[in-house]
Design an enzyme around this catalytic site. Structure first.
Site, PDB file in Angstrom:
ATOM      1  N   GLU A  69      34.283  20.739  42.710  1.00 51.04           N
ATOM      2  CA  GLU A  69      33.161  20.994  41.794  1.00 51.04           C
ATOM      3  C   GLU A  69      33.485  22.167  40.866  1.00 51.04           C
ATOM      4  O   GLU A  69      34.037  23.178  41.300  1.00 51.04           O
ATOM      5  CB  GLU A  69      31.901  21.324  42.602  1.00 51.04           C
ATOM      6  CG  GLU A  69      30.689  21.573  41.713  1.00 51.04           C
ATOM      7  CD  GLU A  69      29.404  21.461  42.490  1.00 51.04           C
ATOM      8  OE1 GLU A  69      29.150  20.399  43.083  1.00 51.04           O
ATOM      9  OE2 GLU A  69      28.653  22.448  42.504  1.00 51.04           O
ATOM     10  N   THR A  76      28.645  20.815  37.168  1.00 51.33           N
ATOM     11  CA  THR A  76      27.227  21.152  37.349  1.00 51.33           C
ATOM     12  C   THR A  76      26.500  21.248  36.005  1.00 51.33           C
ATOM     13  O   THR A  76      27.112  21.193  34.930  1.00 51.33           O
ATOM     14  CB  THR A  76      27.051  22.475  38.132  1.00 51.33           C
ATOM     15  OG1 THR A  76      27.567  23.534  37.330  1.00 51.33           O
ATOM     16  CG2 THR A  76      27.753  22.439  39.473  1.00 51.33           C
ATOM     17  N   GLY A  92      16.702  20.389  40.305  1.00 46.02           N
ATOM     18  CA  GLY A  92      17.035  21.690  39.718  1.00 46.02           C
ATOM     19  C   GLY A  92      16.088  22.757  40.204  1.00 46.02           C
ATOM     20  O   GLY A  92      14.988  22.454  40.696  1.00 46.02           O
ATOM     21  N   ASP A  93      16.526  23.982  40.101  1.00 43.15           N
ATOM     22  CA  ASP A  93      15.657  25.118  40.442  1.00 43.15           C
ATOM     23  C   ASP A  93      15.115  25.664  39.136  1.00 43.15           C
ATOM     24  O   ASP A  93      15.876  25.900  38.198  1.00 43.15           O
ATOM     25  CB  ASP A  93      16.449  26.198  41.193  1.00 43.15           C
ATOM     26  CG  ASP A  93      16.783  25.737  42.603  1.00 43.15           C
ATOM     27  OD1 ASP A  93      15.904  25.142  43.251  1.00 43.15           O
ATOM     28  OD2 ASP A  93      17.927  25.959  43.030  1.00 43.15           O
ATOM     29  N   TYR A 102      20.271  17.971  52.262  1.00 41.05           N
ATOM     30  CA  TYR A 102      20.304  19.302  52.882  1.00 41.05           C
ATOM     31  C   TYR A 102      20.355  19.184  54.401  1.00 41.05           C
ATOM     32  O   TYR A 102      19.313  18.977  55.049  1.00 41.05           O
ATOM     33  CB  TYR A 102      19.054  20.087  52.432  1.00 41.05           C
ATOM     34  CG  TYR A 102      18.978  20.160  50.917  1.00 41.05           C
ATOM     35  CD1 TYR A 102      19.520  21.240  50.240  1.00 41.05           C
ATOM     36  CD2 TYR A 102      18.442  19.104  50.178  1.00 41.05           C
ATOM     37  CE1 TYR A 102      19.518  21.275  48.845  1.00 41.05           C
ATOM     38  CE2 TYR A 102      18.439  19.123  48.783  1.00 41.05           C
ATOM     39  CZ  TYR A 102      18.981  20.214  48.128  1.00 41.05           C
ATOM     40  OH  TYR A 102      19.001  20.243  46.764  1.00 41.05           O
ATOM     41  N   HIS A 157      15.711  21.236  53.081  1.00 38.48           N
ATOM     42  CA  HIS A 157      15.553  21.956  51.811  1.00 38.48           C
ATOM     43  C   HIS A 157      14.592  23.120  52.033  1.00 38.48           C
ATOM     44  O   HIS A 157      13.616  22.976  52.770  1.00 38.48           O
ATOM     45  CB  HIS A 157      15.013  20.993  50.749  1.00 38.48           C
ATOM     46  CG  HIS A 157      14.912  21.605  49.379  1.00 38.48           C
ATOM     47  ND1 HIS A 157      13.721  22.060  48.865  1.00 38.48           N
ATOM     48  CD2 HIS A 157      15.854  21.865  48.449  1.00 38.48           C
ATOM     49  CE1 HIS A 157      13.943  22.547  47.638  1.00 38.48           C
ATOM     50  NE2 HIS A 157      15.229  22.439  47.371  1.00 38.48           N
ATOM     51  N   GLN A 178      28.295  37.766  48.032  1.00 43.23           N
ATOM     52  CA  GLN A 178      27.724  36.585  47.375  1.00 43.23           C
ATOM     53  C   GLN A 178      27.231  35.568  48.414  1.00 43.23           C
ATOM     54  O   GLN A 178      26.130  35.039  48.301  1.00 43.23           O
ATOM     55  CB  GLN A 178      28.818  35.963  46.502  1.00 43.23           C
ATOM     56  CG  GLN A 178      28.351  34.876  45.594  1.00 43.23           C
ATOM     57  CD  GLN A 178      29.543  34.237  44.882  1.00 43.23           C
ATOM     58  OE1 GLN A 178      30.654  34.170  45.411  1.00 43.23           O
ATOM     59  NE2 GLN A 178      29.308  33.779  43.668  1.00 43.23           N
TER      60      GLN A 178
END
Ligand code: FAD
Length: 286
Positions: A17, A48, A108-109, A144, A148, A211
């Site tokens: 990715e 993405t 999406g967030d 998830y 989620h 991170q």
């Protein structure tokens, strides 16, 4: 090439990715990094999409470049946030002209600085049927293994996932996880719920301790004690953490393949050294 053709073969696959630049300034360096990753000949690469359409044009450009120059199939992400039916039609046309046949449909967030979000879609499952009606696309969705973050409970999350696959989602890619037993349990639960599409395991080789701690606290991802010890020890040292992160991810992947989870997606985050480290370690396995 549609990704379903890769999954149907039922042989191990390895994908990477990458993410597009936020502005034109970063385009050349991102293009260069993604080309180095494409040169490793992964099974496919995903690109993405910034929720809210912030990276819209760049996602398609990066995917098109990889596909045309390196003949690596691409999966273009698309989020519902800020997408109207009209914009979806335009995007589908853009993807078709770029020769992209695979879309990862996401909700999406919602970005914090977006005051007014205009969208015709609330959940990823709602956009899937519309994408399919606009072209001959292979459409994937997110899942998830630990549930989620917004879900009340795991059972409800799996029921919502079933709505997504019933809407025509051809495959699923998981959020990262660091304990394979969580994935095995998840697979058992979703198969029991009648979800039969291929599930690609999303693996994150960690390169930065701070991170990952932040991401895990936001997403609720479980860090097993053995891995937490590694992050505590090497997290501040990028070179050491990268080596340890690649080693841990490699072990996870080998265990997954040994247990029949054949399709592996590596969150390589525009880092060619991470992608090549994983690929090298898996020589003879994938
Ligand atoms: P949905 O499937 O819509 O689910 C969101 C929530 O709503 C869940 O809690 C679900 O249980 C619930 N829900 C779903 N359907 C229903 C329903 N019918 N009724 C009631 N509740 C429902 N984000 C980006 O911005 N860009 C990216 O490129 C990107 N790529 C990603 C790739 C992967 C593999 C993954 C795992 C995530 C990615 N994300 C990306 C993050 C993703 O957008 C967020 O996790 C987001 O919060 C949820 O997206 P979703 O598509 O899973 O949402």
């Amino acid at each position: 090439m549609k990704l379903t053709e890769i999954f149907e073969k039922n042989r191990p696959s390895l994908s990477f990715e990458v993410f597009p630049p936020k502005t034109s300034d970063g385009f050349d360096s991102v293009k260069e990094a993604t080309e180095k990753i494409a040169a490793l000949s992964p099974s496919y690469m995903s690109v993405t999409y910034g929720a809210g359409g912030t990276t819209k044009g760049y996602t398609v450009k990066i995917a098109e470049n990889i596909q045309k120059k390196y003949n690596v199939p691409t999966l273009s992400h698309l989020t519902c946030v800020s997408v109207t039916k009209e914009l979806l039609r335009e995007t589908a046309d853009e993807l078709k002209s770029a020769g992209i046949e695979n879309i990862l449909a996401l909700r999406g967030d919602i970005p914090k600085d977006m005051n007014e979000v205009k969208t015709d879609y609330k959940y990823a499952s709602e956009i899937i049927a519309d994408i399919k009606s606009l072209g001959d696309f292979c459409v994937g969705g997110a899942c998830y293994p630990e549930g989620h973050v917004e879900s009340k409970n795991f059972t409800e999350d799996i029921m919502n996932l079933k709505i997504k696959t019933d809407a025509g989602c051809d495959f699923l890619t998981t959020q990262m996880f660091f304990d394979n037993n969580i994935m095995y349990n998840f697979l058992y639960r979703i198969r029991e719920a009648g979800i039969t599409v291929p599930v690609v395991a999303g693996i994150m080789p960690v390169t930065n301790g701070r991170q990952i701690s932040r991401i895990c606290s936001l997403s609720g991802t479980y860090l097993p004690r053995r891995f937490k010890t590694i992050v505590d020890k090497f997290g501040e040292n990028t070179e050491a953490m990268t080596k340890a992160g690649i080693a841990y991810a490699t072990e996870q992947i080998i265990d997954l393949i040994a247990n029949g989870v054949n399709h592996i997606h590596v969150y390589s985050m525009n880092k060619p050294e991470v992608a090549s480290g994983i690929k090298e370690n898996l020589k003879g396995i994938i």
